[in-house]
Design a protein around this motif. Structure first.
Motif, PDB file in Angstrom:
ATOM      1  N   THR A 129      68.539  16.720 117.182  1.00  0.00           N
ATOM      2  CA  THR A 129      68.778  16.625 118.314  1.00  0.00           C
ATOM      3  C   THR A 129      68.228  18.044 119.204  1.00  0.00           C
ATOM      4  O   THR A 129      67.945  18.868 118.811  1.00  0.00           O
ATOM      5  N   LEU A 130      68.247  17.956 120.667  1.00  0.00           N
ATOM      6  CA  LEU A 130      67.945  19.053 121.260  1.00  0.00           C
ATOM      7  C   LEU A 130      69.205  19.687 122.130  1.00  0.00           C
ATOM      8  O   LEU A 130      70.010  18.896 122.459  1.00  0.00           O
ATOM      9  N   TYR A 131      69.502  20.833 121.464  1.00  0.00           N
ATOM     10  CA  TYR A 131      70.636  21.271 121.961  1.00  0.00           C
ATOM     11  C   TYR A 131      70.542  22.103 123.210  1.00  0.00           C
ATOM     12  O   TYR A 131      69.319  23.037 123.408  1.00  0.00           O
ATOM     13  N   ILE A 132      71.380  21.907 124.052  1.00  0.00           N
ATOM     14  CA  ILE A 132      71.119  22.387 125.386  1.00  0.00           C
ATOM     15  C   ILE A 132      72.393  23.283 125.980  1.00  0.00           C
ATOM     16  O   ILE A 132      73.641  22.819 125.799  1.00  0.00           O
ATOM     17  N   ARG A 133      72.023  24.581 126.151  1.00  0.00           N
ATOM     18  CA  ARG A 133      73.299  25.484 126.430  1.00  0.00           C
ATOM     19  C   ARG A 133      73.065  26.248 127.675  1.00  0.00           C
ATOM     20  O   ARG A 133      72.350  27.397 127.456  1.00  0.00           O
ATOM     21  N   PRO A 134      73.732  25.683 128.916  1.00  0.00           N
ATOM     22  CA  PRO A 134      73.672  26.585 130.120  1.00  0.00           C
ATOM     23  C   PRO A 134      74.534  27.779 129.905  1.00  0.00           C
ATOM     24  O   PRO A 134      75.693  27.754 128.996  1.00  0.00           O
ATOM     25  N   THR A 135      74.041  28.853 130.419  1.00  0.00           N
ATOM     26  CA  THR A 135      74.903  30.154 130.184  1.00  0.00           C
ATOM     27  C   THR A 135      74.774  30.786 131.572  1.00  0.00           C
ATOM     28  O   THR A 135      73.914  30.800 132.361  1.00  0.00           O
ATOM     29  N   MET A 136      75.932  31.698 131.877  1.00  0.00           N
ATOM     30  CA  MET A 136      75.924  32.350 133.068  1.00  0.00           C
ATOM     31  C   MET A 136      76.501  33.838 132.537  1.00  0.00           C
ATOM     32  O   MET A 136      77.279  33.964 131.890  1.00  0.00           O
ATOM     33  N   MET A 154      79.693  20.284 133.384  1.00  0.00           N
ATOM     34  CA  MET A 154      79.321  20.936 134.553  1.00  0.00           C
ATOM     35  C   MET A 154      80.777  21.666 135.084  1.00  0.00           C
ATOM     36  O   MET A 154      81.051  22.711 135.240  1.00  0.00           O
ATOM     37  N   ALA A 155      81.870  20.677 135.005  1.00  0.00           N
ATOM     38  CA  ALA A 155      83.042  20.890 135.459  1.00  0.00           C
ATOM     39  C   ALA A 155      83.793  22.305 134.741  1.00  0.00           C
ATOM     40  O   ALA A 155      84.268  23.052 135.232  1.00  0.00           O
ATOM     41  N   ARG A 156      83.617  21.870 133.422  1.00  0.00           N
ATOM     42  CA  ARG A 156      84.295  22.926 132.566  1.00  0.00           C
ATOM     43  C   ARG A 156      83.456  24.213 132.770  1.00  0.00           C
ATOM     44  O   ARG A 156      83.923  25.299 132.689  1.00  0.00           O
ATOM     45  N   MET A 157      82.224  24.357 132.852  1.00  0.00           N
ATOM     46  CA  MET A 157      81.494  25.511 133.057  1.00  0.00           C
ATOM     47  C   MET A 157      81.862  26.303 134.262  1.00  0.00           C
ATOM     48  O   MET A 157      82.062  27.515 134.456  1.00  0.00           O
ATOM     49  N   ASN A 158      81.880  25.530 135.415  1.00  0.00           N
ATOM     50  CA  ASN A 158      82.338  26.186 136.550  1.00  0.00           C
ATOM     51  C   ASN A 158      83.930  26.697 136.552  1.00  0.00           C
ATOM     52  O   ASN A 158      84.154  27.864 136.989  1.00  0.00           O
ATOM     53  N   SER A 159      84.662  25.921 135.853  1.00  0.00           N
ATOM     54  CA  SER A 159      86.100  26.416 135.703  1.00  0.00           C
ATOM     55  C   SER A 159      86.065  27.516 135.035  1.00  0.00           C
ATOM     56  O   SER A 159      87.056  28.682 135.075  1.00  0.00           O
ATOM     57  N   SER A 160      85.167  27.710 133.915  1.00  0.00           N
ATOM     58  CA  SER A 160      85.392  28.833 133.006  1.00  0.00           C
ATOM     59  C   SER A 160      84.392  30.261 133.720  1.00  0.00           C
ATOM     60  O   SER A 160      85.236  31.394 133.630  1.00  0.00           O
ATOM     61  N   ALA A 161      83.705  29.886 134.602  1.00  0.00           N
ATOM     62  CA  ALA A 161      83.193  31.003 135.541  1.00  0.00           C
ATOM     63  C   ALA A 161      84.307  31.183 136.459  1.00  0.00           C
ATOM     64  O   ALA A 161      84.251  32.902 136.722  1.00  0.00           O
ATOM     65  N   GLU A 162      85.178  30.556 137.133  1.00  0.00           N
ATOM     66  CA  GLU A 162      85.905  30.874 137.871  1.00  0.00           C
ATOM     67  C   GLU A 162      87.154  31.821 137.321  1.00  0.00           C
ATOM     68  O   GLU A 162      87.339  32.770 138.102  1.00  0.00           O
ATOM     69  N   ARG A 163      87.315  31.580 136.143  1.00  0.00           N
ATOM     70  CA  ARG A 163      88.426  32.158 135.407  1.00  0.00           C
ATOM     71  C   ARG A 163      87.986  33.571 135.384  1.00  0.00           C
ATOM     72  O   ARG A 163      88.911  34.441 135.526  1.00  0.00           O
ATOM     73  N   ILE A 164      86.618  33.972 135.055  1.00  0.00           N
ATOM     74  CA  ILE A 164      86.246  35.106 134.869  1.00  0.00           C
ATOM     75  C   ILE A 164      85.940  36.058 136.217  1.00  0.00           C
ATOM     76  O   ILE A 164      84.986  36.982 136.154  1.00  0.00           O
ATOM     77  N   GLY A 165      85.780  35.238 137.462  1.00  0.00           N
ATOM     78  CA  GLY A 165      85.191  35.787 138.547  1.00  0.00           C
ATOM     79  C   GLY A 165      83.989  35.751 138.863  1.00  0.00           C
ATOM     80  O   GLY A 165      83.163  36.151 139.847  1.00  0.00           O
ATOM     81  N   LEU A 166      83.230  34.516 138.151  1.00  0.00           N
ATOM     82  CA  LEU A 166      81.568  34.450 138.383  1.00  0.00           C
ATOM     83  C   LEU A 166      81.546  33.489 139.505  1.00  0.00           C
ATOM     84  O   LEU A 166      82.516  32.601 139.741  1.00  0.00           O
ATOM     85  N   PRO A 167      80.850  33.517 140.335  1.00  0.00           N
ATOM     86  CA  PRO A 167      80.237  32.492 141.496  1.00  0.00           C
ATOM     87  C   PRO A 167      80.287  31.195 140.734  1.00  0.00           C
ATOM     88  O   PRO A 167      79.988  30.745 139.793  1.00  0.00           O
ATOM     89  N   GLN A 168      80.587  30.077 141.682  1.00  0.00           N
ATOM     90  CA  GLN A 168      80.526  28.618 141.550  1.00  0.00           C
ATOM     91  C   GLN A 168      79.239  28.019 141.708  1.00  0.00           C
ATOM     92  O   GLN A 168      78.265  28.829 142.428  1.00  0.00           O
TER      93      GLN A 168
END
Length: 286
Positions: free
Chosen positions: A42-49, A1-15
């Protein structure tokens, strides 16, 4: 989750709220529980923004859509008993200083498809991404090697997190397991209890060739969410004359896995499937 928020922040997407998304993921997995395959699947889970600003234009998005893909998956590669083959690639660069290589962004993957196609045409499964002569990643995975030192110490080596390398969760898990093994905090069956070390440091194509020529390059493998651990049996290095010189990793008969890779795969798979106790705090129960 932290990595996803960090990636979103880098390209200007909301947290977003970490805990809220984890709660939603738990509910989603329960709803789709019937799609979870038995081991080794396994069950692959990929959150995306994605940005969803209702106008055309260049600029930061103040609104976005966050959604989650679920998919049952099996083995990502069919590498038989020889491991994957990878082609060292320097003319197409995946990441560079000051870029976005350390973030989980679709823009880091799309430009790699054409070089991957070229590698396949030349008889290789994937690319070994390099920045100049420095080795960075393998395909979409982190890259690890096992080198025997002059003193006989087995060294697990991977590139450092210097801004060009994605901080992979599987990479981090393997480093935690091996360092915990060295410290005596846990035991990973199959890994030496002495004469074993872990290093995060830069290494080059010339290092790989030198270690191979001296018989000290014992294993190479990729690691990531989808592939988990994939053994590598051949590394192609282009020469100045335009030829490709292959480095052959020792063949480990039936599985293609070296001793260290096989031990780590057994441990991390067992944690995923619930047959081996996890280090505290690793898993989230749905």
């Amino acid at each position: 989750m932290a990595r996803m928020n960090s990636s979103a922040e880098r390209i200007g997407l909301p947290q977003f709220n970490h805990d809220a998304l984890v709660s939603l993921l738990k509910t989603l997995v329960k709803i789709d529980e019937a799609f979870i395959p038995p081991p080794p699947g396994t069950l692959y889970i990929r959150p995306t923004m994605i940005g969803t600003r209702p106008t055309l234009g260049m600029g930061v998005d103040e609104s976005c859509t966050l959604f989650v893909f679920l998919s049952p998956v099996g083995s990502y590669f069919n590498f038989g008993n020889t491991g994957l083959s990878i082609l060292a690639t320097k003319d197409s660069v995946r990441a560079w200083p000051g870029g976005t290589g350390c973030y989980k962004l679709a823009g880091n993957y799309a430009p790699t498809f054409k070089p991957q196609q070229k590698a396949k045409e030349l008889g290789y499964d994937q690319n070994l991404w390099c920045l100049g002569d420095v080795v960075t990643k393998n395909g979409g995975s982190n890259f690890m090697i096992v080198v025997e030192s002059k003193e006989g110490v087995s060294q697990l080596i991977t590139a450092p997190l210097n801004g060009e390398i994605l901080p992979g969760v599987t990479r981090d898990s393997l480093l935690l397991l091996t360092r915990g093994h060295i410290a005596g905090e846990l035991v990973v069956d199959g890994i030496p209890t002495s004469n074993f070390a872990v290093q995060e440091r830069q290494f080059t194509l010339q290092d790989l060739k030198r270690w191979s020529d001296k018989g000290r390059l014992k294993e190479a493998f990729g690691c990531g969410t989808a592939v988990l651990i994939s053994p590598i049996g051949r590394i192609g290095i282009p020469t100045d004359s335009g030829e490709i010189e292959d480095i052959i990793i020792p063949n480990y008969a039936e599985t293609g896995f070296g001793l260290i890779a096989a031990a780590l795969l057994a441990r991390i798979s067992g944690i995923q499937w619930g047959t081996i106790a996890e280090p505290k705090g690793w898993s989230v129960v749905c």
